[in-house]
Design a protein around this motif. Structure first.
Motif, PDB file in Angstrom:
ATOM      1  N   GLN A  53       7.987   5.117  -2.771  1.00 18.54           N
ATOM      2  CA  GLN A  53       6.878   4.524  -1.995  1.00 18.54           C
ATOM      3  C   GLN A  53       5.509   4.887  -2.586  1.00 18.54           C
ATOM      4  N   PRO A  59       1.661   5.118   1.059  1.00 19.79           N
ATOM      5  CA  PRO A  59       1.312   6.019   2.168  1.00 19.79           C
ATOM      6  C   PRO A  59       0.391   7.146   1.680  1.00 19.79           C
ATOM      7  N   ASP A  60      -0.482   7.603   2.571  1.00 21.24           N
ATOM      8  CA  ASP A  60      -1.291   8.784   2.240  1.00 21.24           C
ATOM      9  C   ASP A  60      -0.390  10.000   2.131  1.00 21.24           C
ATOM     10  N   ARG A 101      -1.013  10.109  12.128  1.00 24.13           N
ATOM     11  CA  ARG A 101      -1.273   8.675  12.247  1.00 24.13           C
ATOM     12  C   ARG A 101      -2.440   8.422  13.199  1.00 24.13           C
ATOM     13  N   LEU A 120      -4.300   8.264   9.329  1.00 23.43           N
ATOM     14  CA  LEU A 120      -3.607   8.285   8.035  1.00 23.43           C
ATOM     15  C   LEU A 120      -2.395   7.364   8.032  1.00 23.43           C
ATOM     16  N   ARG A 121      -2.080   6.837   6.848  1.00 28.50           N
ATOM     17  CA  ARG A 121      -0.848   6.059   6.667  1.00 28.50           C
ATOM     18  C   ARG A 121       0.259   7.045   6.318  1.00 28.50           C
ATOM     19  N   VAL A 122       1.195   7.203   7.225  1.00 31.12           N
ATOM     20  CA  VAL A 122       2.182   8.275   7.092  1.00 31.12           C
ATOM     21  C   VAL A 122       3.603   7.708   7.124  1.00 31.12           C
ATOM     22  N   ALA A 123       4.437   8.183   6.199  1.00 33.97           N
ATOM     23  CA  ALA A 123       5.835   7.756   6.163  1.00 33.97           C
ATOM     24  C   ALA A 123       6.733   8.966   6.334  1.00 33.97           C
ATOM     25  N   PRO A 177       0.819  -1.209   0.000  1.00 32.14           N
ATOM     26  CA  PRO A 177       0.000   0.000   0.000  1.00 32.14           C
ATOM     27  C   PRO A 177       0.855   1.262   0.000  1.00 32.14           C
ATOM     28  N   ARG A 195      -7.915  11.745   0.783  1.00 35.73           N
ATOM     29  CA  ARG A 195      -7.819  10.281   0.731  1.00 35.73           C
ATOM     30  C   ARG A 195      -9.201   9.714   0.451  1.00 35.73           C
TER      31      ARG A 195
END
Ligand code: HAM
Length: 436
Positions: A387, A339-340, A362, A366-369, A337, A431
């Motif tokens: 990513q 990241p957002d 997070r 949210l998907r955060v990197a 997946p 998103r």
């Protein structure tokens, strides 16, 4: 990097990304999660409840349950001893589920127990495409019902799992093994028929002729198949009651519009079956054609020590083979997946702000990197790209002063300034817009 150890032959690692594997591709963990979630969904619709039994079981349970003369018990068990206890890595889950049913007196909960499972099993087979030493089964056991509707429902559930993936053209083979008495009678008749032709049998089949002649019916050898064409048929040794039961299972499958092929030679590799036996097959899998199989096993409970016979029926299917089938059909499997948002920082103060803000975002869902290696801004942007982050949130000295971040939509390159306070809202909203 130096590699000292490798995984054991016939086992594999499930990495986040798909990998080649030695015999066939191994999809990544997101594909496994997806497949398992679809299976769980179908199980739920059939009102199945999950059971999780240990990987380790007492060896005698498995040996008695599955049968001493089966390949699984005679040749394929990973078993060992510690002190006085004999352990086996479970080669299947039906005997363990029946053990749990008896041990916990689940019969006293009333009604029929409908249990499903997903998990690893172990068989010391020679590995090849679709055949592993550690593999994964999903399946269900319907315990406490002698009703042919339990058989038909089990088959319907199995077929509906494949249908949920868009696979509706598999071959379903069906047979009856009759009751306790029919099998020994048939066994003798088959032995008597094959014995004079023993010279036309393979080494393995000659051995099976003495120990487990029904297994010869499974043969893939053309010469043996030709010989079997004239062999006595199990159905002719089945009593009226079993035959009526079989007719009812077929009528119920007809009622549900589930096509099947009757195969008088379908016997399955485990000894606990009586009455219904079935297997679902695909042409896409090479030598390992069986995607799944099962049947009724009214005698298993007695075999493993219960005084009463507990009527039961179930199926199990391999997840590896399902994944191979999905891949062969070109059906899409999810990958890693994206990241957002990937948070990019320029300077020490921004790095601290980004680190704290990542947690806030997070916690908002949210998907955060973010970078954890102290890389340059350019390298962080490259990483965000790699990513496939939907947005990068870029923060430097100026942004900190203005309390707003530069938010870049990576695909279009469009960039807007978003106030720090509004960041979570912005990312969540965008998103949702994409997901919708
Ligand atoms: P089984 O036919 O031995 O039945 O196994 C079910 C499925 O597990 C097979 O059709 C296949 O997809 C998968 N499988 C078996 N061995 C391997 C292997 N070495 N590598 C990859 N996949 C494999 C049973 O296990 C019964 N317990 C089914 C059942 C449940 N009967 C009643 N209830």
């Amino acid at each position: 990097m130096n590699v000292t150890y490798q995984n054991i032959k016939g086992t594999f690692d499930i990495l986040p990304d798909a990998q080649d594997g030695s015999d066939a591709p191994i999809p990544g963990s997101p594909a496994w999660q997806y497949v398992e979630s679809v299976i769980r969904d179908v199980m739920a619709r059939y009102n199945m409840l999950e059971i999780r039994t240990p990987i380790l079981e007492p060896t005698p349970l498995i040996a008695r349950g599955i049968g001493q003369l089966t390949d699984i018990v005679a040749k394929e068990m990973f078993a060992f001893e510690r002190g006085d206890t004999q352990y086996v890595l479970r080669p299947e889950v039906t005997a363990p589920v029946m053990r749990a049913y008896l041990q916990h007196r689940l019969d006293q909960r009333g009604g029929v127990q409908k249990l499903f499972y997903i998990g690893p099993c172990f068989r010391a087979e020679s590995p090849q495409k679709g055949r592993y030493r550690q593999f994964h089964q999903f399946g269900c056991e319907v315990i406490g019902s002698p009703d042919p509707r339990a058989d038909a429902e089990t088959i319907a559930l199995m077929m509906d799992v494949y249908a949920a993936f868009g696979i509706t053209d598999l071959r379903l083979r069906l047979n009856t093994l009759g009751d306790e008495q029919s099998r020994p009678r048939y066994r003798e008749a088959l032995q008597a028929y094959l014995a004079p032709h023993a010279d036309r049998l393979s080494e393995t089949s000659r051995q099976r002729l003495r120990t487990n002649p029904l297994r010869i019916l499974d043969t893939k050898d053309e010469r043996e198949r030709a010989l079997l064409a004239g062999a006595p048929r199990l159905i002719d040794f089945v009593d009226d009651e079993s035959r009526a039961f079989y007719e009812e299972v077929k009528a119920l499958l007809d009622l549900l519009d589930i096509p099947y092929e009757e195969d008088p030679f379908l016997v399955r590799g485990l000894d606990y079956y009586t009455h219904t036996a079935f297997e679902v097959e695909s042409d896409n899998l090479g030598a390992q054609r069986a995607l799944g199989g099962g049947g009724r096993y009214d005698l298993l409970s007695r075999e493993i020590g219960s005084k009463q016979a507990v009527p039961a029926v179930g199926f199990a299917a391999g997840i590896e083979r399902l994944l191979l089938e999905l891949t062969a059909r070109g059906l899409p499997l999810p990958g890693i997946p994206a990241p957002d948002a990937f948070l990019v920082a320029l300077g020490d103060e921004a790095t601290r702000w980004v680190f704290a803000t990542a947690r806030t975002l997070r916690r908002a869902g949210l998907r955060v990197a973010l970078d954890l290696k102290g890389r340059s801004m350019k390298a962080q942007m490259r990483e965000a790209n790699r990513q496939r982050a939907r947005y990068t949130v870029i923060v430097g000295k100026d942004e900190l002063a203005a309390r707003q971040a530069q938010v870049k939509h990576m695909e279009s390159g469009e960039q807007v300034a978003v106030a720090f306070d509004a960041l979570a809202g912005f990312l969540l909203e965008h998103r949702a817009a994409v997901a919708a």
